[in-house]
Design a protein around this motif. Structure first.
Motif, PDB file in Angstrom:
ATOM      1  N   VAL A  30       6.309 -12.731   4.445  1.00 22.79           N
ATOM      2  CA  VAL A  30       6.741 -11.403   3.918  1.00 22.79           C
ATOM      3  C   VAL A  30       6.120 -10.866   2.769  1.00 22.79           C
ATOM      4  N   ASP A  31       5.718  -9.748   2.656  1.00 26.04           N
ATOM      5  CA  ASP A  31       5.252  -9.211   1.330  1.00 26.04           C
ATOM      6  C   ASP A  31       6.286  -9.124   0.188  1.00 26.04           C
ATOM      7  N   SER A  32       7.380  -8.635   0.579  1.00 28.53           N
ATOM      8  CA  SER A  32       8.575  -8.570  -0.367  1.00 28.53           C
ATOM      9  C   SER A  32       9.777  -8.401   0.195  1.00 28.53           C
ATOM     10  N   VAL A  33      10.812  -9.058  -0.361  1.00 28.61           N
ATOM     11  CA  VAL A  33      12.097  -8.661  -0.041  1.00 28.61           C
ATOM     12  C   VAL A  33      12.741  -7.566  -0.751  1.00 28.61           C
ATOM     13  N   VAL A  34      13.213  -6.644  -0.084  1.00 34.74           N
ATOM     14  CA  VAL A  34      13.580  -5.385  -0.648  1.00 34.74           C
ATOM     15  C   VAL A  34      14.933  -5.092  -0.408  1.00 34.74           C
ATOM     16  N   ASP A  35      15.586  -4.546  -1.469  1.00 38.73           N
ATOM     17  CA  ASP A  35      17.069  -4.031  -1.120  1.00 38.73           C
ATOM     18  C   ASP A  35      17.039  -2.941  -0.170  1.00 38.73           C
ATOM     19  N   ARG A  36      18.109  -2.974   0.813  1.00 37.52           N
ATOM     20  CA  ARG A  36      18.112  -1.750   1.839  1.00 37.52           C
ATOM     21  C   ARG A  36      18.021  -0.334   0.901  1.00 37.52           C
ATOM     22  N   ARG A  37      18.756  -0.308   0.006  1.00 37.96           N
ATOM     23  CA  ARG A  37      18.654   1.047  -0.749  1.00 37.96           C
ATOM     24  C   ARG A  37      17.458   1.552  -1.294  1.00 37.96           C
ATOM     25  N   GLU A  38      16.555   0.640  -1.449  1.00 39.01           N
ATOM     26  CA  GLU A  38      15.069   0.681  -1.985  1.00 39.01           C
ATOM     27  C   GLU A  38      13.919   0.859  -0.968  1.00 39.01           C
ATOM     28  N   LEU A  39      14.448   0.735   0.446  1.00 34.97           N
ATOM     29  CA  LEU A  39      13.386   0.451   1.290  1.00 34.97           C
ATOM     30  C   LEU A  39      12.637   1.858   1.579  1.00 34.97           C
ATOM     31  N   LYS A  40      13.160   2.967   1.517  1.00 36.61           N
ATOM     32  CA  LYS A  40      12.662   4.249   1.583  1.00 36.61           C
ATOM     33  C   LYS A  40      11.519   4.228   0.537  1.00 36.61           C
ATOM     34  N   SER A  41      11.865   4.105  -0.506  1.00 36.80           N
ATOM     35  CA  SER A  41      10.694   4.322  -1.609  1.00 36.80           C
ATOM     36  C   SER A  41       9.600   3.363  -1.305  1.00 36.80           C
ATOM     37  N   ALA A  42      10.022   2.213  -1.123  1.00 34.74           N
ATOM     38  CA  ALA A  42       9.054   1.077  -1.024  1.00 34.74           C
ATOM     39  C   ALA A  42       8.059   1.319   0.116  1.00 34.74           C
ATOM     40  N   VAL A  43       8.664   1.921   1.265  1.00 35.34           N
ATOM     41  CA  VAL A  43       7.634   2.349   2.377  1.00 35.34           C
ATOM     42  C   VAL A  43       6.783   3.647   1.898  1.00 35.34           C
ATOM     43  N   GLY A  44       7.332   4.564   1.264  1.00 33.96           N
ATOM     44  CA  GLY A  44       6.829   5.609   0.746  1.00 33.96           C
ATOM     45  C   GLY A  44       5.618   5.247  -0.146  1.00 33.96           C
ATOM     46  N   GLN A  45       5.861   4.356  -0.984  1.00 33.28           N
ATOM     47  CA  GLN A  45       4.834   3.813  -2.018  1.00 33.28           C
ATOM     48  C   GLN A  45       3.695   3.227  -1.083  1.00 33.28           C
ATOM     49  N   LEU A  46       3.895   2.071  -0.004  1.00 32.75           N
ATOM     50  CA  LEU A  46       2.799   1.696   0.586  1.00 32.75           C
ATOM     51  C   LEU A  46       2.129   2.422   1.543  1.00 32.75           C
ATOM     52  N   LEU A  47       2.905   3.369   1.934  1.00 28.75           N
ATOM     53  CA  LEU A  47       2.033   4.409   2.712  1.00 28.75           C
ATOM     54  C   LEU A  47       1.248   5.375   1.793  1.00 28.75           C
ATOM     55  N   ARG A  48       1.537   5.767   0.794  1.00 31.27           N
ATOM     56  CA  ARG A  48       0.757   6.352  -0.031  1.00 31.27           C
ATOM     57  C   ARG A  48      -0.553   5.656  -0.800  1.00 31.27           C
ATOM     58  N   HIS A  49      -0.345   4.209  -0.958  1.00 34.60           N
ATOM     59  CA  HIS A  49      -1.261   3.647  -1.217  1.00 34.60           C
ATOM     60  C   HIS A  49      -2.198   3.241  -0.181  1.00 34.60           C
ATOM     61  N   SER A  50      -1.748   2.868   1.044  1.00 34.34           N
ATOM     62  CA  SER A  50      -2.548   2.648   1.931  1.00 34.34           C
ATOM     63  C   SER A  50      -3.395   3.673   2.927  1.00 34.34           C
ATOM     64  N   TRP A  51      -2.615   4.656   3.323  1.00 33.45           N
ATOM     65  CA  TRP A  51      -2.833   5.495   4.395  1.00 33.45           C
ATOM     66  C   TRP A  51      -3.986   6.574   3.936  1.00 33.45           C
ATOM     67  N   ALA A  52      -5.000   6.452   4.684  1.00 32.59           N
ATOM     68  CA  ALA A  52      -6.436   7.430   3.901  1.00 32.59           C
ATOM     69  C   ALA A  52      -5.873   9.021   4.438  1.00 32.59           C
ATOM     70  N   GLY A  53      -4.836   9.331   5.251  1.00 33.00           N
ATOM     71  CA  GLY A  53      -4.634  10.419   5.786  1.00 33.00           C
ATOM     72  C   GLY A  53      -3.583  11.180   4.725  1.00 33.00           C
ATOM     73  N   TRP A  54      -2.954  10.428   3.800  1.00 38.13           N
ATOM     74  CA  TRP A  54      -2.303  11.113   2.816  1.00 38.13           C
ATOM     75  C   TRP A  54      -2.945  11.563   1.487  1.00 38.13           C
ATOM     76  N   LYS A  55      -2.636  12.777   1.442  1.00 35.70           N
ATOM     77  CA  LYS A  55      -3.379  13.476   0.160  1.00 35.70           C
ATOM     78  C   LYS A  55      -2.333  13.703  -0.747  1.00 35.70           C
ATOM     79  N   PRO A  56      -2.495  13.214  -2.322  1.00 37.18           N
ATOM     80  CA  PRO A  56      -1.631  13.832  -3.360  1.00 37.18           C
ATOM     81  C   PRO A  56      -1.744  15.163  -3.366  1.00 37.18           C
ATOM     82  N   ARG A  57      -0.698  15.770  -3.626  1.00 34.59           N
ATOM     83  CA  ARG A  57      -0.760  17.108  -3.892  1.00 34.59           C
ATOM     84  C   ARG A  57      -1.325  17.350  -5.356  1.00 34.59           C
ATOM     85  N   ALA A  58      -2.359  18.345  -5.474  1.00 36.24           N
ATOM     86  CA  ALA A  58      -2.933  18.680  -6.697  1.00 36.24           C
ATOM     87  C   ALA A  58      -1.973  19.262  -7.773  1.00 36.24           C
TER      88      ALA A  58
END
Lengths: 285, 328
Positions: free
Chosen positions: A257-285
């Motif tokens: 597994v890539d990382s053991v993550v505290d449940r309370r931090e799962l959402k921000s971990a998922v968000g961070q991973l998706l922003r890094h990897s997903w080409a469809g995500w555009k950061p707000r200008a």
């Protein structure tokens, strides 16, 4: 005339000091008695020892999806009984019992949502429904969650909790491993990110299919994760397993597994991973 | 010398086989003509075999699938194919002897053949781990499949395993990940593939070689999500109830065909594959040549799309309380 007259008042047991079950919970880790409200607000993580208790699929949806963003799909889908299976109890009776117990039709909840503003297809398993076992409905709903991601070109997030394949659907349940993996092959080819979150416990056919196939595998602290169950392994090798074997931390140490993550931090971990990897995500200008 | 029957329901068959052998022996020793007696006995044997093998209950079916005299993968390698070159190792950790793989030739064409390998005696079984692979076995299998894809050759897998190995090292080295990766990668392999269950199709360890364009089962092979013993132990709380579990699991070749999972059942000679190796080899050869012929020239993209459609349709469910959908 009776010499003695038996007193009619029966003995009454003094009320056992049970905790009112709907108000308090007890942490399985440290034994702390926890006020349920506070416990739930903490998403089932003991504030004293950080032990992660099992929580329902609905709680994970609340935990991960932005408020009000989750639209459930196929909630009414139910298992057929393709084999006419009966052990000590007919399979349809077991299903009915599980439905009554959980208030859900099956062992997985799926739909679309937003996670930190990012659109995603989300599926969450519920261990309380026949041990989170994977039959045709779980397989089909996971497959549809994948197809939803493909169609809407969004990432996929799956929270797993399962004892494995559902024996009562025989080879059909085995084939759900192939089915879900086939959909993930399509996601893989389209470079749509898939985050797999492994919770306690994730074993058997679910681990050996979609749970281990994340582009990113996250695991909750202390979760039991493996293919064969610990008891079966102990019977095979005729010795006790070391403590911590098949724990999330063990898997991290062994590169699974890539990382053991505290449940309370799962959402921000998922968000961070998706922003890094997903080409469809555009950061707000 | 009399042969020992391996299974209870084989006793009468083995008795007659014994009588035939003795008679032949006697005849050759004394120069007698026993052809009439032999004809009678052979006739009896044929009838008895047919009767027995056409009426196996599911647990007996499982016993036949596990029969210690059934041909294993390497027997098919020499009986059906030519030009074998074994390819070993997963290039990461070690060579797993519970799965064998390599180049073979069938009808002039090169094929990547991969199969579980059981042992016939204790020594061989220790080497082969009773046909139960470790992660390295699945990873080697995938490596060979990718080679087949690279060189445009079809893949044939022979499935015969009690299941994945529930051991320490297998877990430590990620057998769940190894199986899962095989499932996903087989689903998108851009070359034709066929799996044939030759004995036991045991759970995830079997499926890890089983996501193919065609799924074939030998007549007396089984395919199951769990062994009848394991299922009985969990659901009936007693492994003794394996007969009921075997029946409930619908694991025979005809069940799998009816459920729409198997594409074809490959017939075995009377009395099962173990009674007539040459017969079963002929049968397997014919089935493989025909099935390969049907998919060999398909465009890889179409092949993969059809594979996805096939696996994604498997299951039985009901939408919003409606009538069950899918195959049932």
């Amino acid at each position: 005339m009776a010499w003695f007259k038996r007193q009619k008042t029966p003995l009454t047991a003094e009320g056992r000091r049970d905790l009112p079950r709907d108000v308090f919970d007890k942490c399985g880790g440290c034994g702390e008695i926890l006020y349920r409200e506070r416990f739930l607000r903490n998403f089932g993580v003991c504030p004293e020892c950080r032990n992660h208790l099992r929580i329902s699929a609905g709680r994970y949806v609340e935990l991960l999806a932005d408020p009000g963003s989750f639209e459930e799909a196929n909630a009414g889908m139910t298992s057929a009984d393709p084999l006419g299976f009966a052990d000590r109890k007919p399979y349809p009776d077991r299903l009915e019992e599980a439905r009554r117990k959980t208030g859900r039709n099956e062992a997985v909840v799926a739909g679309r949502c937003r996670i930190e503003g990012i659109p995603a297809s989300l599926a969450v398993m519920d261990f309380a429904f026949i041990g989170g076992s994977m039959g045709s409905v779980v397989g089909e709903k996971i497959a549809r969650a994948g197809r939803c991601a493909l169609k809407e070109e969004t990432p996929l997030v799956i929270v797993s909790a399962s004892g494995g394949a559902r024996m009562m659907e025989g080879a059909f349940s085995l084939m759900q491993m192939a089915k879900t993996s086939a959909v993930l092959a399509r996601l893989h080819e389209r470079a749509l990110p898939y985050v797999s979150i492994l919770t306690d416990p994730t074993t058997g056919g679910v681990t050996a299919s979609y749970a281990m196939l994340g582009d990113f595998n996250l695991a909750e602290p202390g979760a039991l994760i493996g293919f064969a169950g610990p008891r079966v392994i102990e019977e095979t090798i005729k010795q006790a397993l070391p403590p911590g074997f098949q724990s999330a931390e063990f898997l991290e140490e062994h590169g699974m597994v890539d990382s053991v993550v505290d449940r309370r931090e799962l959402k921000s971990a998922v968000g961070q991973l998706l922003r890094h990897s997903w080409a469809g995500w555009k950061p707000r200008a | 010398m009399s042969a020992t029957p391996h299974l209870a329901f084989e006793r009468d068959i083995v008795d007659i086989e014994d009588q035939i052998a003795k008679l032949r022996n006697l005849a050759s020793k004394h120069g007698l003509d026993v052809s009439d007696e032999l004809r009678v006995l052979n006739g009896k044997l044929e009838v008895l075999r047919d009767q027995t093998y056409n009426n196996l209950d599911p647990m007996e079916q499982v016993q036949v699938a596990r029969h210690p005299l059934r041909p294993y993968t390497l027997d098919y390698v020499s009986g059906v194919f030519t030009d074998w070159f074994e390819l070993k190792g997963d290039r990461r950790y070690r060579q797993d002897e519970a799965i064998v793989g390599g180049w073979v030739r069938l009808n002039g064409e090169s094929i990547m053949l991969i199969g579980h390998q059981k042992g016939r005696d204790m020594k061989e079984n220790l080497r082969r781990n009773f046909g139960m692979p470790h992660p390295e076995g699945y990873r080697k299998a995938l490596r060979l499949m990718k080679l087949a894809e690279k060189f445009g050759r079809p893949v044939v897998t022979l499935i015969d395993t009690p299941g994945a190995y529930p051991g320490f090292g297998a877990e430590e080295r990620g057998q769940a990940e190894a199986i899962a990766t095989n499932l996903r990668e087989m689903a998108r392999l851009r070359t034709p593939s066929i799996s044939l269950v030759i004995g036991e199709g045991g759970s995830g360890g079997a499926l890890a070689l089983g996501v193919t364009d065609r799924i074939l089962l030998l007549e007396h092979a089984i395919y199951s999500v769990i062994s009848p013993e394991g299922c009985a132990a969990i659901l009936w709380r007693s492994a003794e109830r394996r007969h009921e579990a075997a029946r409930a699991l619908r694991l025979t070749s005809s069940d799998l065909l009816r459920l729409g999972i198997a594409d074809e059942v490959v017939p075995e000679p009377p009395g099962g594959a173990h009674a007539d190796w040459e017969g079963v080899m002929r049968s397997v050869r014919e089935a493989l040549i025909r099935n390969l012929g049907e998919i060999a020239n398909e465009e890889p993209g179409r092949l993969v799309a059809r594979r996805w459609a096939k696996y994604e349709s498997l299951g039985a469910w009901a939408e919003d309380g409606a009538e069950p959908e899918g195959r049932s």
